[in-house]
Motif scaffolding. Structure first.
Motif, PDB file in Angstrom:
ATOM      1  N   LEU A  28     -28.661 -25.115  13.547  1.00 59.62           N
ATOM      2  CA  LEU A  28     -27.597 -25.624  12.680  1.00 59.62           C
ATOM      3  C   LEU A  28     -28.135 -26.579  11.628  1.00 59.62           C
ATOM      4  CD1 LEU A  28     -24.829 -26.134  15.369  1.00 59.62           C
ATOM      5  CD2 LEU A  28     -24.974 -24.308  13.655  1.00 59.62           C
ATOM      6  N   GLU A  29     -29.134 -27.377  11.973  1.00 64.74           N
ATOM      7  CA  GLU A  29     -29.726 -28.311  11.015  1.00 64.74           C
ATOM      8  C   GLU A  29     -30.434 -27.565   9.886  1.00 64.74           C
ATOM      9  OE1 GLU A  29     -30.726 -31.372   8.765  1.00 64.74           O
ATOM     10  OE2 GLU A  29     -29.316 -31.437  10.430  1.00 64.74           O
ATOM     11  N   VAL A  30     -31.147 -26.493  10.206  1.00 60.56           N
ATOM     12  CA  VAL A  30     -31.817 -25.708   9.163  1.00 60.56           C
ATOM     13  C   VAL A  30     -30.784 -25.108   8.209  1.00 60.56           C
ATOM     14  CG1 VAL A  30     -33.200 -23.642   8.703  1.00 60.56           C
ATOM     15  CG2 VAL A  30     -33.897 -25.228  10.493  1.00 60.56           C
ATOM     16  N   LEU A  31     -29.684 -24.601   8.746  1.00 61.34           N
ATOM     17  CA  LEU A  31     -28.622 -24.061   7.893  1.00 61.34           C
ATOM     18  C   LEU A  31     -28.040 -25.142   6.992  1.00 61.34           C
ATOM     19  CD1 LEU A  31     -26.688 -21.767  10.399  1.00 61.34           C
ATOM     20  CD2 LEU A  31     -28.451 -21.093   8.751  1.00 61.34           C
ATOM     21  N   ARG A  36     -27.569 -28.148   1.649  1.00 62.63           N
ATOM     22  CA  ARG A  36     -27.745 -29.399   0.884  1.00 62.63           C
ATOM     23  C   ARG A  36     -28.680 -29.199  -0.297  1.00 62.63           C
ATOM     24  NH1 ARG A  36     -27.715 -31.651   6.135  1.00 62.63           N
ATOM     25  NH2 ARG A  36     -29.989 -31.729   6.211  1.00 62.63           N
ATOM     26  N   GLU A  37     -29.644 -28.306  -0.139  1.00 65.41           N
ATOM     27  CA  GLU A  37     -30.597 -28.022  -1.213  1.00 65.41           C
ATOM     28  C   GLU A  37     -30.062 -26.980  -2.187  1.00 65.41           C
ATOM     29  OE1 GLU A  37     -34.101 -26.820   0.879  1.00 65.41           O
ATOM     30  OE2 GLU A  37     -34.578 -28.860   1.522  1.00 65.41           O
ATOM     31  N   GLY A  38     -28.823 -26.517  -1.975  1.00 68.01           N
ATOM     32  CA  GLY A  38     -28.225 -25.529  -2.864  1.00 68.01           C
ATOM     33  C   GLY A  38     -28.714 -24.113  -2.617  1.00 68.01           C
ATOM     34  N   LYS A  39     -29.262 -23.877  -1.438  1.00 68.15           N
ATOM     35  CA  LYS A  39     -29.765 -22.551  -1.089  1.00 68.15           C
ATOM     36  C   LYS A  39     -28.875 -21.944  -0.015  1.00 68.15           C
ATOM     37  CE  LYS A  39     -34.460 -23.795  -2.261  1.00 68.15           C
ATOM     38  NZ  LYS A  39     -35.823 -23.914  -1.796  1.00 68.15           N
ATOM     39  N   GLU A  40     -29.016 -20.641   0.169  1.00 69.93           N
ATOM     40  CA  GLU A  40     -28.204 -19.928   1.141  1.00 69.93           C
ATOM     41  C   GLU A  40     -29.107 -19.125   2.071  1.00 69.93           C
ATOM     42  OE1 GLU A  40     -24.543 -16.760   1.056  1.00 69.93           O
ATOM     43  OE2 GLU A  40     -25.915 -16.820  -0.622  1.00 69.93           O
ATOM     44  N   VAL A  41     -28.913 -19.295   3.373  1.00 72.04           N
ATOM     45  CA  VAL A  41     -29.646 -18.499   4.350  1.00 72.04           C
ATOM     46  C   VAL A  41     -28.911 -17.172   4.472  1.00 72.04           C
ATOM     47  CG1 VAL A  41     -30.423 -18.322   6.740  1.00 72.04           C
ATOM     48  CG2 VAL A  41     -30.442 -20.544   5.602  1.00 72.04           C
ATOM     49  N   ALA A  51     -35.005 -19.247  16.621  1.00 74.41           N
ATOM     50  CA  ALA A  51     -34.918 -18.760  15.244  1.00 74.41           C
ATOM     51  C   ALA A  51     -36.224 -19.129  14.557  1.00 74.41           C
ATOM     52  CB  ALA A  51     -33.736 -19.389  14.542  1.00 74.41           C
ATOM     53  N   ILE A  52     -36.989 -18.110  14.141  1.00 77.34           N
ATOM     54  CA  ILE A  52     -38.327 -18.402  13.618  1.00 77.34           C
ATOM     55  C   ILE A  52     -38.494 -18.099  12.136  1.00 77.34           C
ATOM     56  CG2 ILE A  52     -39.464 -18.138  15.845  1.00 77.34           C
ATOM     57  CD1 ILE A  52     -40.454 -15.382  14.743  1.00 77.34           C
TER      58      ILE A  52
END
Length: 58
Positions: A28-31, A36-41, A51-52
């Motif tokens: 959840l923190e990586v998502l 926050r950086e304006g990127k989308e996983v 999750a690697i």
């Protein structure tokens, strides 16, 4: 090994069965960090409950 698409963590709780409970917080923190950086996983590869690989848009 499993591959998850964005819909699996945005629209359901399916990801909880793939990511080990001890890795939920990190996942959840990586998502959240990506947002926050304006990127989308877009997609995540999960191996043995961890999750690697995160496919992140620029």
């Amino acid at each position: 090994m499993a591959t998850m698409n964005r819909e699996q963590w945005e629209n359901s709780e399916d990801w909880r069965s793939l990511v080990s409970p001890e890795n939920h917080e990190k996942f959840l923190e990586v998502l959240a960090e990506s947002r926050r950086e304006g990127k989308e996983v877009k997609r995540v590869i999960v191996v043995a409950g961890t999750a690697i690989v995160y496919d992140v848009s620029d």
